[in-house]
Design a protein around this motif. Structure first.
Motif, PDB file in Angstrom:
ATOM      1  N   SER A  38       3.470  -3.831   4.511  1.00  0.00           N
ATOM      2  CA  SER A  38       4.070  -4.090   3.195  1.00  0.00           C
ATOM      3  C   SER A  38       3.138  -3.723   2.047  1.00  0.00           C
ATOM      4  O   SER A  38       3.426  -4.032   0.891  1.00  0.00           O
ATOM      5  CB  SER A  38       4.434  -5.571   3.076  1.00  0.00           C
ATOM      6  N   ILE A  39       2.029  -3.050   2.346  1.00  0.00           N
ATOM      7  CA  ILE A  39       0.998  -2.841   1.324  1.00  0.00           C
ATOM      8  C   ILE A  39       1.506  -2.035   0.124  1.00  0.00           C
ATOM      9  O   ILE A  39       1.196  -2.361  -1.015  1.00  0.00           O
ATOM     10  CB  ILE A  39      -0.292  -2.228   1.925  1.00  0.00           C
ATOM     11  N   VAL A  40       2.294  -1.012   0.351  1.00  0.00           N
ATOM     12  CA  VAL A  40       2.780  -0.196  -0.774  1.00  0.00           C
ATOM     13  C   VAL A  40       3.685  -1.041  -1.672  1.00  0.00           C
ATOM     14  O   VAL A  40       3.542  -1.017  -2.900  1.00  0.00           O
ATOM     15  CB  VAL A  40       3.514   1.065  -0.278  1.00  0.00           C
ATOM     16  N   GLU A  41       4.579  -1.775  -1.071  1.00  0.00           N
ATOM     17  CA  GLU A  41       5.503  -2.633  -1.817  1.00  0.00           C
ATOM     18  C   GLU A  41       4.742  -3.697  -2.630  1.00  0.00           C
ATOM     19  O   GLU A  41       5.057  -3.945  -3.800  1.00  0.00           O
ATOM     20  CB  GLU A  41       6.456  -3.296  -0.821  1.00  0.00           C
ATOM     21  N   PRO A 100      -5.860   3.457  13.558  1.00  0.00           N
ATOM     22  CA  PRO A 100      -5.964   3.007  12.173  1.00  0.00           C
ATOM     23  C   PRO A 100      -5.128   3.870  11.234  1.00  0.00           C
ATOM     24  O   PRO A 100      -5.442   5.022  10.991  1.00  0.00           O
ATOM     25  CB  PRO A 100      -7.459   3.123  11.868  1.00  0.00           C
ATOM     26  N   GLU A 101      -4.040   3.288  10.744  1.00  0.00           N
ATOM     27  CA  GLU A 101      -3.078   4.052   9.950  1.00  0.00           C
ATOM     28  C   GLU A 101      -2.423   3.155   8.914  1.00  0.00           C
ATOM     29  O   GLU A 101      -2.064   2.021   9.202  1.00  0.00           O
ATOM     30  CB  GLU A 101      -2.026   4.619  10.901  1.00  0.00           C
ATOM     31  N   LEU A 102      -2.280   3.673   7.714  1.00  0.00           N
ATOM     32  CA  LEU A 102      -1.612   2.985   6.599  1.00  0.00           C
ATOM     33  C   LEU A 102      -0.828   4.008   5.797  1.00  0.00           C
ATOM     34  O   LEU A 102      -1.209   5.177   5.748  1.00  0.00           O
ATOM     35  CB  LEU A 102      -2.647   2.368   5.652  1.00  0.00           C
ATOM     36  N   PRO A 103       0.220   3.565   5.101  1.00  0.00           N
ATOM     37  CA  PRO A 103       0.893   4.510   4.200  1.00  0.00           C
ATOM     38  C   PRO A 103       0.018   4.800   2.975  1.00  0.00           C
ATOM     39  O   PRO A 103      -0.710   3.935   2.495  1.00  0.00           O
ATOM     40  CB  PRO A 103       2.182   3.784   3.802  1.00  0.00           C
ATOM     41  N   SER A 104       0.097   6.012   2.499  1.00  0.00           N
ATOM     42  CA  SER A 104      -0.647   6.422   1.310  1.00  0.00           C
ATOM     43  C   SER A 104      -0.081   5.741   0.072  1.00  0.00           C
ATOM     44  O   SER A 104       1.121   5.485  -0.017  1.00  0.00           O
ATOM     45  CB  SER A 104      -0.555   7.938   1.142  1.00  0.00           C
ATOM     46  N   ILE A 105      -0.950   5.472  -0.895  1.00  0.00           N
ATOM     47  CA  ILE A 105      -0.484   4.927  -2.178  1.00  0.00           C
ATOM     48  C   ILE A 105      -0.646   5.950  -3.300  1.00  0.00           C
ATOM     49  O   ILE A 105      -0.642   5.597  -4.477  1.00  0.00           O
ATOM     50  CB  ILE A 105      -1.183   3.594  -2.533  1.00  0.00           C
ATOM     51  N   THR A 106      -0.769   7.234  -2.933  1.00  0.00           N
ATOM     52  CA  THR A 106      -0.916   8.270  -3.964  1.00  0.00           C
ATOM     53  C   THR A 106       0.303   8.366  -4.869  1.00  0.00           C
ATOM     54  O   THR A 106       0.185   8.837  -6.001  1.00  0.00           O
ATOM     55  CB  THR A 106      -1.198   9.647  -3.325  1.00  0.00           C
TER      56      THR A 106
END
Length: 173
Positions: A38-41, A100-106
């Protein structure tokens, strides 16, 4: 008007419930942990909410905790700043050591582009959706990630690091 840490916590818990937790102050900075999926949200809410207004990404970095259980071996840390109230916040999210994977916040912060590339380069954390996730400081041919704590600090076979050569022996007189 200054932003109160309790106000930040209440607003985030109201919006995200258990997806945000472990609220505390460390070294004078308010810190929270957020679920990776949920990091991007969460970051988008913190940026766009008129009260919170954490509109500036100061830093994004990685940390390797090899002693943690596999599901939390890597941490990505986001440092955000609200220039209007001069409030700063640190958001931590833990991810797997296996993948180790996360969505980008660019898409939220253009400055994340180089920060995510640096974190990938040194820790091997994949930021899915990143526009150009390639090494930024190390050689392209490199297959390892230098800031991972996967190897001993020193080679135990080295003789030039012998304590006797540096006056660090214990005298039993």
């Amino acid at each position: 008007m200054a932003l109160d840490t309790l106000e930040i916590q209440n607003k985030l818990q109201e919006a995200f419930g258990q997806k945000v937790n472990h609220f505390r102050t460390e070294y004078g900075v308010f810190v929270l942990e957020a679920e990776a999926n949920s990091i991007v949200e969460i970051l988008q809410f913190m940026k766009e909410d008129k009260t919170l207004n954490f509109h500036f990404l100061t830093d994004l970095c990685g940390v390797h905790y090899p002693e943690n259980e596999n599901s939390e071996q890597f941490c990505v840390v986001y440092h955000l700043h609200n220039w209007f109230t001069n409030a700063r916040i640190r958001v931590k999210t833990f991810i797997s050591g296996t993948q180790p994977e996360l969505p980008s916040i660019t898409s939220l912060f253009e400055s994340a582009n180089w920060m995510e590339r640096e974190t990938y380069d040194f820790y091997g954390i994949i930021f899915t959706g990143h526009p150009n996730l390639v090494r930024i400081l190390n050689m392209d041919e490199m297959v390892s990630f230098p800031l991972r704590k996967e190897f001993p600090m020193e080679d135990s076979g080295r003789t030039d690091k012998d304590d006797r050569f540096f006056g660090r022996t214990i005298n039993n007189c």
